[in-house]
Design an enzyme around this catalytic site. Structure first.
Site, mmCIF file in Angstrom:
data_model
loop_
_atom_site.group_PDB
_atom_site.id
_atom_site.type_symbol
_atom_site.label_atom_id
_atom_site.label_comp_id
_atom_site.label_asym_id
_atom_site.label_seq_id
_atom_site.Cartn_x
_atom_site.Cartn_y
_atom_site.Cartn_z
ATOM 1 N N ASN A 1 -7.831 -6.385 14.171
ATOM 2 C CA ASN A 1 -8.504 -4.881 13.383
ATOM 3 C C ASN A 1 -9.773 -4.901 13.364
ATOM 4 O OD1 ASN A 1 -5.776 -5.489 12.339
ATOM 5 N ND2 ASN A 1 -6.222 -5.786 10.340
ATOM 6 N N GLU B 1 -5.362 -2.371 13.986
ATOM 7 C CA GLU B 1 -6.041 -1.238 13.134
ATOM 8 C C GLU B 1 -7.309 -0.822 13.500
ATOM 9 O OE1 GLU B 1 -6.232 -2.702 8.972
ATOM 10 O OE2 GLU B 1 -4.187 -3.683 9.213
ATOM 11 N N HIS C 1 0.869 -9.380 4.467
ATOM 12 C CA HIS C 1 -0.314 -8.426 4.421
ATOM 13 C C HIS C 1 -0.591 -8.330 2.948
ATOM 14 C CE1 HIS C 1 -2.358 -4.759 6.578
ATOM 15 N NE2 HIS C 1 -2.873 -4.786 5.291
ATOM 16 N N GLU D 1 -5.496 2.046 -1.313
ATOM 17 C CA GLU D 1 -6.643 1.271 -0.659
ATOM 18 C C GLU D 1 -7.226 0.063 -1.308
ATOM 19 O OE1 GLU D 1 -7.520 0.913 2.378
ATOM 20 O OE2 GLU D 1 -9.283 -0.053 1.861
ATOM 21 N N TRP D 2 -6.091 -0.871 -1.754
ATOM 22 C CA TRP D 2 -6.713 -2.046 -2.453
ATOM 23 C C TRP D 2 -7.732 -1.812 -3.663
ATOM 24 C CZ3 TRP D 2 -2.897 -4.999 -1.134
ATOM 25 C CH2 TRP D 2 -2.375 -4.707 0.158
ATOM 26 N N ARG E 1 3.831 -0.492 13.191
ATOM 27 C CA ARG E 1 3.321 -1.641 12.804
ATOM 28 C C ARG E 1 3.504 -1.532 11.167
ATOM 29 N NH1 ARG E 1 -2.018 -4.243 10.900
ATOM 30 N NH2 ARG E 1 -1.341 -6.319 10.505
ATOM 31 N N ASN F 1 -2.082 -10.679 8.436
ATOM 32 C CA ASN F 1 -3.176 -9.756 8.559
ATOM 33 C C ASN F 1 -4.392 -10.277 7.957
ATOM 34 O OD1 ASN F 1 -3.765 -6.951 8.904
ATOM 35 N ND2 ASN F 1 -4.167 -6.981 6.853
ATOM 36 N N GLU F 2 -5.425 -10.300 8.570
ATOM 37 C CA GLU F 2 -6.743 -10.451 8.115
ATOM 38 C C GLU F 2 -6.694 -11.830 7.122
ATOM 39 O OE1 GLU F 2 -8.375 -6.690 6.648
ATOM 40 O OE2 GLU F 2 -8.304 -5.813 8.513
ATOM 41 N N TYR G 1 -12.957 -2.101 12.574
ATOM 42 C CA TYR G 1 -13.350 -0.707 12.030
ATOM 43 C C TYR G 1 -14.774 -0.873 12.436
ATOM 44 C CZ TYR G 1 -8.926 -0.619 9.310
ATOM 45 O OH TYR G 1 -7.633 -0.462 9.036
ATOM 46 N N GLN H 1 0.572 -1.330 0.012
ATOM 47 C CA GLN H 1 0.032 -0.073 -0.023
ATOM 48 C C GLN H 1 0.949 1.282 -0.119
ATOM 49 O OE1 GLN H 1 -2.678 -2.062 3.157
ATOM 50 N NE2 GLN H 1 -4.092 -0.555 2.059
ATOM 51 N N TRP I 1 -5.102 3.308 11.950
ATOM 52 C CA TRP I 1 -4.928 2.762 10.266
ATOM 53 C C TRP I 1 -5.245 4.113 9.796
ATOM 54 C CZ3 TRP I 1 -2.464 -0.879 7.601
ATOM 55 C CH2 TRP I 1 -2.796 -0.613 5.887
#
Ligand code: PNW
Length: 451
Positions: free
Chosen positions: A299, A356, A118, A410-411, A74, A162-163, A301, A17, A403
């Site tokens: 994480n 995050e 990630h 952003e992907w 991180r 990650n995720e 959100y 990213q 984050w």
């Protein structure tokens, strides 16, 4: 009482990213290098070839982090940057980059928190079947050992993944993240099992090289939040957080991804529902997966409001029409940090890191030359108030990573959504700290006392 004196205030990013330098200094391709260049996959054809050019500007970025006053950073390592083919030959220039990056952090007293994966899987391993290949856990452990060997004298904190919900779920169940395929349930459950084996083997490999390593994991999921404080509703939310949905929609199920790693077994209710699609589990698999964890990262959100139905099960309560959403379209529900950490701590009994949390907005440089983002300050403040409440009630919360440190790729949404507390002008690569940067700086100075 609130946040402990040694509370870890940090910021987070990830390699693909921010780094750019996608084809430089011997780096191999990742599945995001190839996917982002396929037409129609990413918003307006954006890609991470240059991104924030962090690969060349890391010194400036770390200096800004020091000014922010964070105790920890991180970041993630790009697997194909250090092992261009995923296994075998080492790219020394790639190792040198991360080694210099770590030295730069330590120069300012910033503690590195390193994520191994990630999402930027080496393309060469993808061609060999990626997470479907039973050798993948071993390749991942080889990569983990390399990182531990080269950086372990200075890096003590590791997160393996990650995720996994996203890089397996969104990527292979829904097919909207790289490499963008839809696989059968049998196949995706097998991939998930390989990911967990990879976690276990990597944890062993790191401990073999770094005696004082602290190892964690950073999954995600939305938190069911009760709409009242009544015990019935709280219990319904708690159940919904961990229970396998009857339709077997497993890829966002918290227990599926965390019970094996933290508790050493797959959740019973899920196994019942998914039985016919379950992978064959080797005799030692669960032992390998269930390695001692030093901390539990999550994480968080978003929350999903629920109340208890007649039978005690959670019923989703829709958000009112017109209620606040972030730029990416996510509803805002501040107390997700309270319920999330509380439920996770009850079940897993590990020190918790919020690895995050943050929000996207469409920021711009105002006439006064500054970037005003009051909505982000509001988001962070209210979420942290609820996190503090959890800490005050005895949930062991060790740290919080915002984050993201800076706007980035952003992907599938490209550069359209900005999550940073530092604004990035992608034309000039100028960094402009947003108002939220100065707000967070103050908060860290006060250890959250005036929240
Ligand atoms: C995380 N969801 O992704 C990632 O770890 C970051 O790389 C990313 O930039 C950040 O959150 C913001 O999107 C998520 O659907 C993707 O709930 C999807 C979800 C949550 C997090």
């Amino acid at each position: 009482m609130g946040f402990s004196n040694d509370f870890v205030w940090g910021v987070a990013t990830s390699s693909y990213q921010i780094e750019g330098a996608a084809f430089e200094d011997g780096k191999g391709l990742s599945i995001w290098d190839t996917y982002s260049h396929e037409p129609g996959k990413v918003f307006e054809g954006h890609h991470g070839d240059v991104a924030c050019d962090h690969y060349h500007r890391y010194k400036e970025d770390i200096r800004l982090m020091a000014e922010l006053g964070v105790k920890a950073y991180r970041f993630s390592v790009s697997w194909p940057r250090v092992l261009p083919e995923g296994t075998g030959a080492v790219n020394e220039k790639g190792i040198a980059f991360y080694s210099d990056l770590v030295d730069e952090m330590l120069k300012y007293g910033i503690t590195p928190y390193l994520t191994l994966y990630h999402w930027d899987m080496p393309y060469e391993l993808y061609k060999r079947g990626g997470w479907l290949n039973p050798d993948m856990p071993r390749w991942f452990a080889e990569y983990a050992a390399l990182i531990a060997e080269r950086l372990g004298d200075r890096v003590k904190n590791y997160m393996t993944f990650n995720e996994p919900q996203v890089f397996i779920g969104l990527a292979f169940v829904d097919g909207v993240h790289a490499p963008g395929h839809r696989y059968t349930r049998q196949e995706t459950l097998l991939m998930a099992h390989h990911v967990m084996l990879a976690h276990g083997l990597a944890a062993q490999a790191i401990r073999g090289k770094v005696a004082d390593a602290r190892i964690g994991y950073a999954p995600t999921s939305n938190v069911p939040v009760p709409v009242t404080m009544e015990e019935r509703d709280v219990e319904a939310a708690r159940r919904a957080y961990f229970e396998m949905p009857e339709n077997g929609d497993w890829s966002w199920n918290t227990a599926w991804w965390s019970d094996p790693i933290v508790l050493g077994h797959y959740p019973e209710d899920g196994v019942k529902i998914l039985e016919k699609d379950m992978p064959k589990i080797g005799q030692d698999d669960m032992k390998i997966i269930h390695q001692p964890l030093d901390f539990y990262g999550q994480n968080i959100y978003r929350g999903e409001p629920v109340r208890a139905g007649e039978d005690g099960k959670a019923i989703h309560v829709p958000y009112p029409e017109g209620s606040p959403k972030t730029a990416i379209g996510w509803h805002v529900n501040f107390d997700c940090l309270y319920w999330g950490t509380r439920f996770l701590y009850e079940r897993y009994q590990k020190p918790i890191f919020i690895t995050e949390n943050g929000m996207s907005s469409h920021d711009w440089v105002h006439l006064d030359g500054k970037v005003h983002d009051p909505q982000r300050i509001d988001y962070l403040q209210r979420h942290l108030q609820w996190l503090k409440k959890a800490a005050e009630e005895g949930v062991d919360i060790a740290g919080y990573f915002q984050w993201s440190f800076m706007d980035n790729f952003e992907w599938a949404r490209g550069y359209h959504d900005r999550f940073g507390i530092v604004y990035v002008d992608y034309q000039t690569q100028e960094r402009i700290p947003k108002d939220s940067f100065y707000w967070y700086q103050q908060l860290i100075r006060e250890n959250g006392e005036n929240l």
